[in-house]
Write a protein that holds these residues in place. Sequence first.
Motif, PDB file in Angstrom:
ATOM      1  N   SER A  46       3.589  -3.862  13.958  1.00 11.70           N
ATOM      2  CA  SER A  46       4.514  -3.721  12.829  1.00 11.70           C
ATOM      3  C   SER A  46       3.801  -3.298  11.550  1.00 11.70           C
ATOM      4  O   SER A  46       4.361  -2.563  10.730  1.00 11.70           O
ATOM      5  N   ASN A  47       2.563  -3.741  11.346  1.00 13.79           N
ATOM      6  CA  ASN A  47       1.833  -3.364  10.144  1.00 13.79           C
ATOM      7  C   ASN A  47       1.555  -1.867  10.118  1.00 13.79           C
ATOM      8  O   ASN A  47       1.656  -1.222   9.061  1.00 13.79           O
ATOM      9  N   SER A  73       4.798   0.021   9.389  1.00 12.40           N
ATOM     10  CA  SER A  73       5.157  -0.101   7.986  1.00 12.40           C
ATOM     11  C   SER A  73       4.262   0.771   7.110  1.00 12.40           C
ATOM     12  O   SER A  73       4.747   1.458   6.201  1.00 12.40           O
ATOM     13  N   ASN A 126       5.293   4.257   7.579  1.00 10.92           N
ATOM     14  CA  ASN A 126       6.721   4.485   7.341  1.00 10.92           C
ATOM     15  C   ASN A 126       7.367   5.241   8.507  1.00 10.92           C
ATOM     16  O   ASN A 126       8.194   6.137   8.317  1.00 10.92           O
TER      17      ASN A 126
END
Length: 219
Positions: A117-118, A121, A124
């Motif tokens: 997830s990092n 993120s 983007n």
Amino acid sequence: MPEFSSIALVGDNYFLCSGGQGPNKASARDRSFYDALSHGPNVSHTYVAIGEAGSYFIKYRDDRGSHFSVYALSIHYPGLHKELSSSEDSPTFVSLGPAGNYFARWADGRYMWNLDSNTESHLNLEDDASRVKRMWLGKDSSYIALYENGGLAWNLKGNYGSLHQSLKYFAGDKVLGVGLNLQNGRSYIVLFSDGKVRINGTGTGLTHDSVSDWLDSAL
């Protein structure tokens, strides 16, 4: 060679693939790596991605100019395996990382990825994956991403020595290919369109001169 094909670095094994534009350079010391790269007569590798535990995605061209792909992804990369099994065309770019991570891109603009997830993120991806042209995955979920506009983004998670500092000075639009060793957090290769090479060959037997000579023959 307008677009460099692929570099696979796994432990002390490597495969430098010219995309069918010139000679390839390889060393397969592990049996699983050797088996992945074996092929029948009258075909040549045009793309090689090697992942964890013997997983692979490989594209070939035969002596009649036909292209085809083979892969073993069902255990560690099941999502990508399912998509490839139902797709009529093969991705133009695939990177296989540890922990089931991958990034794939097709010629028609489709994308698939499985990343932490990092990373999603930071890049983007959920909002605009089309910005990412290529993404090379390495040890401990590290990565280098090349954007369509030539920019670079990266998080090496403390691996690959001074490469982190060097990336600040790289022109992304000059990068032909990157290899981040999945098992060895020191060795990597970065190739540039002007024939320059940045390499740490620790544990692979590769040297700057040997990779430079191969790149000169492949360009």
